[in-house]
Design an enzyme around this catalytic site. Structure first.
Site, PDB file in Angstrom:
ATOM      1  N   LYS A  37       0.826  -1.210   0.000  1.00 14.30           N
ATOM      2  CA  LYS A  37       0.000   0.000   0.000  1.00 14.30           C
ATOM      3  C   LYS A  37       0.862   1.264   0.000  1.00 14.30           C
ATOM      4  O   LYS A  37       0.641   2.168  -0.785  1.00 14.30           O
ATOM      5  CB  LYS A  37      -0.915   0.027   1.244  1.00 14.30           C
ATOM      6  CG  LYS A  37      -1.975  -1.054   1.251  1.00 14.30           C
ATOM      7  CD  LYS A  37      -2.887  -0.911   2.453  1.00 14.30           C
ATOM      8  CE  LYS A  37      -2.176  -1.094   3.788  1.00 14.30           C
ATOM      9  NZ  LYS A  37      -1.563  -2.415   3.965  1.00 14.30           N
ATOM     10  N   THR A  38       1.834   1.290   0.897  1.00  9.59           N
ATOM     11  CA  THR A  38       2.676   2.481   0.983  1.00  9.59           C
ATOM     12  C   THR A  38       3.486   2.629  -0.304  1.00  9.59           C
ATOM     13  O   THR A  38       3.651   3.733  -0.827  1.00  9.59           O
ATOM     14  CB  THR A  38       3.593   2.396   2.217  1.00  9.59           C
ATOM     15  OG1 THR A  38       2.763   2.232   3.370  1.00  9.59           O
ATOM     16  CG2 THR A  38       4.423   3.639   2.376  1.00  9.59           C
ATOM     17  N   ASP A 222      -1.896   7.862   3.714  1.00  7.84           N
ATOM     18  CA  ASP A 222      -1.492   6.502   4.113  1.00  7.84           C
ATOM     19  C   ASP A 222      -2.159   6.171   5.448  1.00  7.84           C
ATOM     20  O   ASP A 222      -2.541   7.079   6.195  1.00  7.84           O
ATOM     21  CB  ASP A 222       0.039   6.460   4.257  1.00  7.84           C
ATOM     22  CG  ASP A 222       0.584   5.021   4.213  1.00  7.84           C
ATOM     23  OD1 ASP A 222      -0.219   4.071   4.045  1.00  7.84           O
ATOM     24  OD2 ASP A 222       1.824   4.852   4.345  1.00  7.84           O
ATOM     25  N   GLU A 223      -2.291   4.890   5.768  1.00  7.62           N
ATOM     26  CA  GLU A 223      -2.854   4.452   7.059  1.00  7.62           C
ATOM     27  C   GLU A 223      -4.213   5.113   7.307  1.00  7.62           C
ATOM     28  O   GLU A 223      -4.499   5.604   8.399  1.00  7.62           O
ATOM     29  CB  GLU A 223      -1.902   4.791   8.212  1.00  7.62           C
ATOM     30  CG  GLU A 223      -0.489   4.254   8.042  1.00  7.62           C
ATOM     31  CD  GLU A 223      -0.335   2.794   8.446  1.00  7.62           C
ATOM     32  OE1 GLU A 223      -1.341   2.151   8.833  1.00  7.62           O
ATOM     33  OE2 GLU A 223       0.801   2.278   8.367  1.00  7.62           O
ATOM     34  N   GLN A 253      -5.857  -3.211  10.563  1.00  6.39           N
ATOM     35  CA  GLN A 253      -4.772  -2.553  11.287  1.00  6.39           C
ATOM     36  C   GLN A 253      -5.235  -1.267  11.954  1.00  6.39           C
ATOM     37  O   GLN A 253      -4.427  -0.393  12.266  1.00  6.39           O
ATOM     38  CB  GLN A 253      -3.611  -2.251  10.337  1.00  6.39           C
ATOM     39  CG  GLN A 253      -2.951  -3.509   9.808  1.00  6.39           C
ATOM     40  CD  GLN A 253      -1.701  -3.182   9.005  1.00  6.39           C
ATOM     41  OE1 GLN A 253      -0.693  -2.768   9.544  1.00  6.39           O
ATOM     42  NE2 GLN A 253      -1.781  -3.369   7.688  1.00  6.39           N
ATOM     43  N   ARG A 608       4.933  -7.298  11.082  1.00  7.99           N
ATOM     44  CA  ARG A 608       6.138  -6.472  10.924  1.00  7.99           C
ATOM     45  C   ARG A 608       7.324  -7.339  10.517  1.00  7.99           C
ATOM     46  O   ARG A 608       8.337  -6.845  10.050  1.00  7.99           O
ATOM     47  CB  ARG A 608       6.509  -5.740  12.231  1.00  7.99           C
ATOM     48  CG  ARG A 608       5.503  -4.725  12.764  1.00  7.99           C
ATOM     49  CD  ARG A 608       5.030  -3.765  11.728  1.00  7.99           C
ATOM     50  NE  ARG A 608       3.763  -4.212  11.155  1.00  7.99           N
ATOM     51  CZ  ARG A 608       3.278  -3.777   9.993  1.00  7.99           C
ATOM     52  NH1 ARG A 608       3.936  -2.913   9.272  1.00  7.99           N
ATOM     53  NH2 ARG A 608       2.125  -4.229   9.525  1.00  7.99           N
TER      54      ARG A 608
HETATM   55  P1  ATP Z   1       1.580  -2.094   5.982  1.00  8.18           P
HETATM   56  O1  ATP Z   1       0.149  -2.493   5.938  1.00  8.18           O
HETATM   57  O2  ATP Z   1       2.334  -2.846   7.007  1.00  8.18           O
HETATM   58  O3  ATP Z   1       1.766  -0.627   6.025  1.00  8.18           O
HETATM   59  P2  ATP Z   1       2.009  -1.970   3.138  1.00  8.18           P
HETATM   60  O4  ATP Z   1       0.812  -2.560   2.519  1.00  8.18           O
HETATM   61  O5  ATP Z   1       2.119  -0.515   3.166  1.00  8.18           O
HETATM   62  O6  ATP Z   1       2.217  -2.589   4.596  1.00  8.18           O
HETATM   63  P3  ATP Z   1       4.605  -1.859   1.917  1.00  8.18           P
HETATM   64  O7  ATP Z   1       5.346  -1.457   3.123  1.00  8.18           O
HETATM   65  O8  ATP Z   1       4.331  -0.860   0.867  1.00  8.18           O
HETATM   66  O9  ATP Z   1       3.245  -2.583   2.366  1.00  8.18           O
HETATM   67  O10 ATP Z   1       5.307  -3.096   1.223  1.00  8.18           O
HETATM   68  C1  ATP Z   1       5.754  -4.205   1.964  1.00  8.18           C
HETATM   69  C2  ATP Z   1       7.056  -4.730   1.408  1.00  8.18           C
HETATM   70  O11 ATP Z   1       6.839  -5.357   0.154  1.00  8.18           O
HETATM   71  C3  ATP Z   1       8.066  -3.645   1.167  1.00  8.18           C
HETATM   72  O12 ATP Z   1       9.349  -4.144   1.444  1.00  8.18           O
HETATM   73  C4  ATP Z   1       7.918  -3.368  -0.326  1.00  8.18           C
HETATM   74  O13 ATP Z   1       9.090  -2.820  -0.853  1.00  8.18           O
HETATM   75  C5  ATP Z   1       7.629  -4.753  -0.856  1.00  8.18           C
HETATM   76  N1  ATP Z   1       6.827  -4.751  -2.102  1.00  8.18           N
HETATM   77  C6  ATP Z   1       5.625  -4.187  -2.286  1.00  8.18           C
HETATM   78  N2  ATP Z   1       5.176  -4.403  -3.527  1.00  8.18           N
HETATM   79  C7  ATP Z   1       6.123  -5.134  -4.172  1.00  8.18           C
HETATM   80  C8  ATP Z   1       6.254  -5.660  -5.498  1.00  8.18           C
HETATM   81  N3  ATP Z   1       5.306  -5.517  -6.421  1.00  8.18           N
HETATM   82  N4  ATP Z   1       7.375  -6.360  -5.777  1.00  8.18           N
HETATM   83  C9  ATP Z   1       8.335  -6.531  -4.849  1.00  8.18           C
HETATM   84  N5  ATP Z   1       8.272  -6.053  -3.600  1.00  8.18           N
HETATM   85  C10 ATP Z   1       7.177  -5.358  -3.245  1.00  8.18           C
HETATM   86 MG    MG Z   2       2.269   0.857   4.764  1.00 12.79          MG
END
Ligand code: ATP
Ligand code: MG
Length: 728
Positions: A37-38, A222-223, A253, A608
């Protein structure tokens, strides 16, 4: 151009690309932890700038921490290969602060208004209580503070509150009103006020609102699941009907319900914003399938969910390890030992997170880490800028900038002691109240009218001269020299120097560290606008205090509460204190809604971890000065057995510990019999009371008694010889 676009899209999967490249309009990305997402949010900003030709100046992005904001900006600039000048990215508080600084006149604030943190705020509330003649025992100041903050988070001013005739509410309205005027007089702005005031300023100011609505044609958050009512109104006001909001979030979350966050904002997004494009991401890129399956299994126990799938094509990874320690000391030693091994085999300590439910748990870990020379960094808890001696020095700086800041005046008027006693301070206070003056002005008035005794007058005059001296110095000196100057002329350094013990030495170190912090402080013209360097530094101290300071260059273990870990990831994660009563927290066990929030917190904690996850708990824990025998957290039981690998200490706990060191708080031996059948944490079954867990033990042989916490019958002491217990 073409090559750059591919850089933005290459590192994304199909669903992520869809979100990043979606046509203009509201977008909601709803997805589980670690699904990117981020990452999508960052790439969206790069896409808007590079492909849609949007100016960075027209983009506003909201993150959860200042650290996340800095990382986001860095990542965007890296993708674009140019600085993103004009882009606003920050936390709600940071952004609101920026607006107020630039429009202090419209906001009806003094130009040098000061931000107060929770501690300062409580101080102001206490003085208000005194002025209103309220007894603390009957009207706890903290309660009033929660009330005021709660109302501000709902966007409610005292004058908008209905007097229902209920005496408590009536009193609270009085307090809120008096608190607000105290803040107005002193030019003080609390965290809730930052948001509320900037919301009102925009709302009541057509030209200003139009300016910002026209400017920010794209708003990203975000969040999103953790926005409260006020933050949501702020976003909607700014967005109007024209600027689409791009929000990413995860209902599983949502962990700030206790602070007024409303997951409903996520649930009704597509109703509030017409033609919302919903995107779901289902692939997790962060964790091994073992970790992900554990997280999914735990969260599946919640009834209130929007429902999402999450899978990974990563490898299984290792099992989750579960370690039961005798007590919190041993828990910390185990964690420290594991970290030492990890570092010795080439791992980075900064890749390790130690997570806990409440900040008080960090102390024992810190002591053990110091003993074993393991560098660490604590996020949250009592931070650098919140330490007493630092706040003293900052109070002098604030008085230098604004003599009418009563909170700072009260803090340091007799700190270090300079012969201005409680009676004199009372007199100043009364004078201030009577003539509606600041304390500084009231003190001057008392001197002019020669009302004080000769001794008191001398002391007060010296203090006023001191403040005037600091005010003059703040105009002339660079801030680090100003801090240095204040440390000396205020007498703070001398005062702590005289004490001459370990604690006072660390206070002196901190005061000197403040000089370095001021020297290293970077004035960012774009961000700080017309603010003086001093005010910019003070605002920085108030706003940054939440996120740990200092030695980021060193390779340190990262310690933080699970709340603070939101959005972050680490190869190796320890979740400590996995005990019922601690996590889930006692207060939430009794309330179903709160229990679900604790479970979401557990989901956040587990997710995490990228490669390895270790859960630890203790049989006996001393917390807040008393011993407790907790049962293992119910969340452990929610993780499928095959994903867990239990590591027990090599010898059962009650045999290994000598009876003298293993005593209960009342001094009695808990276990002194090698032949004892039961140990703490054993599950047993009783004919009448049903199933329970052994939580305490005393005596031996035919006198042996055990305390059992029965699932349905509560806690009972039973004589082992008669209880006819079976193992469950
Ligand atoms: P959270 O809910 O904990 O905030 P999130 O959904 O924001 O998580 P991110 O932090 O953006 O998730 O991504 C999680 C991990 O996966 C990061 O290390 C990111 O670089 C990696 N990632 C995300 N998308 C891809 C992709 N398409 N290919 C490879 N790695 C990815
Ligand atoms: Mg995130």
């Amino acid at each position: 151009m073409q090559a750059d676009v591919s850089e933005i899209l290459n590192e994304l999967n199909q669903a992520q690309r869809q979100a990043v490249s979606s046509p203009s309009g509201p977008v909601l990305v709803l997805a589980g932890a670690g699904s990117g997402k981020t990452r999508v949010l960052v790439h969206r900003i790069a896409w808007l700038i590079q492909v849609e030709g949007v100016s960075p100046y027209s983009i506003l992005a909201v993150t959860f921490t200042n650290k996340a904001a800095a990382e986001m900006r860095g990542r965007i600039e890296q993708l674009l290969d140019m600085p993103a000048t004009g882009l606003w990215v920050g936390t709600f508080h940071g952004l609101a602060h920026r607006l107020l600084r630039q429009h202090w006149q419209e906001a009806r604030l003094p130009q040098n208004f000061q931000i107060i943190d929770t501690q300062d705020q409580l101080g102001v509330i206490k003085r208000v209580h005194k002025a209103l003649d309220l007894e603390d025992s009957r009207w706890p100041p903290k309660q009033s503070m929660y009330f005021v903050n709660g109302k501000k988070d709902e966007g409610i001013r005292p004058q908008n509150m209905q007097d229902t005739g209920d005496p408590i509410t009536r009193q609270m309205i009085r307090i809120y009103t008096a608190y607000q005027s105290a803040c107005e007089r002193g030019g003080l702005v609390d965290f809730g006020e930052l948001l509320l005031r900037s919301l009102e300023t925009l709302r009541d100011n057509e030209t200003l609102l139009k300016h910002y609505r026209d400017r920010f044609s794209n708003i990203l958050v975000d969040e999103f699941q953790d926005t409260n009512t006020l933050q949501y109104s702020w976003l909607r006001l700014l967005a109007g009907n024209t600027s689409p909001i791009f929000a990413v979030g995860d209902d599983d979350q949502s962990i700030y319900g206790w602070r007024g966050a409303k997951v409903e904002h996520l649930q009704r997004f597509d109703k509030d914003f017409k033609n919302t494009q919903m995107v779901r991401l289902e692939q997790n890129y962060r964790s091994t399938s073992t970790i992900l399956n554990a997280a999914n299994a735990v969260i599946a126990n919640n009834a209130e969910r929007m429902g999402k799938n999450l899978w990974t094509d990563g490898n299984d990874g290792e099992q989750i390890q579960l370690y039961t320690a005798y007590n919190e000391q041993e828990e910390a030693r185990y964690v420290a030992e594991r970290i030492r091994q990890y570092a010795e085999s080439g791992g980075m300590r900064s890749d390790v997170a130690v997570l806990y439910r409440s900040n008080a748990q960090s102390r024992v870990f810190e002591e053990v880490f110091i003993g074993m020379r393991i560098p660490y960094k604590v996020y949250g808890g009592l931070r650098f800028f919140e330490r007493a001696e630092i706040k003293d020095a900052l109070a002098y700086m604030r008085l230098g900038s604004n003599q009418h800041d009563d909170a700072s005046f009260e803090r340091v008027v007799n700190r270090p002691t300079r012969g201005i006693g409680a009676r004199t301070v009372d007199q100043i206070r009364a004078e201030a109240r009577e003539h509606e003056l600041s304390m500084f002005a009231a003190a001057q008035r008392l001197l002019e009218h020669k009302i004080l005794t000769a001794r008191a007058a001398g002391a007060v005059r010296n203090f006023i001269e001191l403040v005037n001296d600091i005010a003059a110095a703040s105009a002339d000196l660079p801030i680090h020299e100003l801090v240095d100057h204040i440390n000396v002329v205020s007498g703070l350094l001398d005062f702590h120097g005289k004490e001459n013990n370990e604690k006072s030495q660390s206070r002196i170190d901190n005061l000197n560290e403040l000089v370095s912090a001021a020297r290293g402080f970077e004035y960012n013209e774009e961000e700080h606008g017309e603010m003086s360097l001093l005010d910019a530094f003070l605002a920085h101290a108030a706003l940054e205090s939440g996120e740990g300071q200092g030695e980021s260059w060193e390779d340190c273990v990262q310690m933080m509460s699970m709340h603070a870990a939101k959005g972050l990831e680490f190869p190796l994660v320890f979740i400590t204190g996995m005990e019922d009563g601690l996590f889930p927290h006692q207060m939430s066990i009794e309330e179903p809604g709160r229990l679900e929030e604790e479970r979401r917190l557990c989901y956040v904690g587990i997710t995490r971890a990228r490669e390895n996850l270790v859960l630890t708990l203790t049989e006996r824990r001393r917390l807040h000065g008393s011993d407790r025998y907790n049962m293992p957290s119910q969340f452990i039981g929610e993780i499928p057995k095959e994903l867990l690998h239990e590591i027990r200490p090599s010898v059962p706990s009650y045999k290994k510990q000598s009876s003298s060191s293993y005593t209960s708080s009342s001094g009695k031996n808990l276990v002194d019999d090698e032949s004892s059948e039961y140990k703490l944490g054993d599950r047993v079954f009783h004919q009448k009371f049903g199933e329970g867990t052994v939580t305490n033990y005393e005596g031996s042989g035919s006198h042996a008694r055990i305390e059992i916490n029965f699932k349905h019958a509560g806690s009972k002491w039973l004589v082992v010889a008669y209880a006819k217990l079976e193992r469950a």
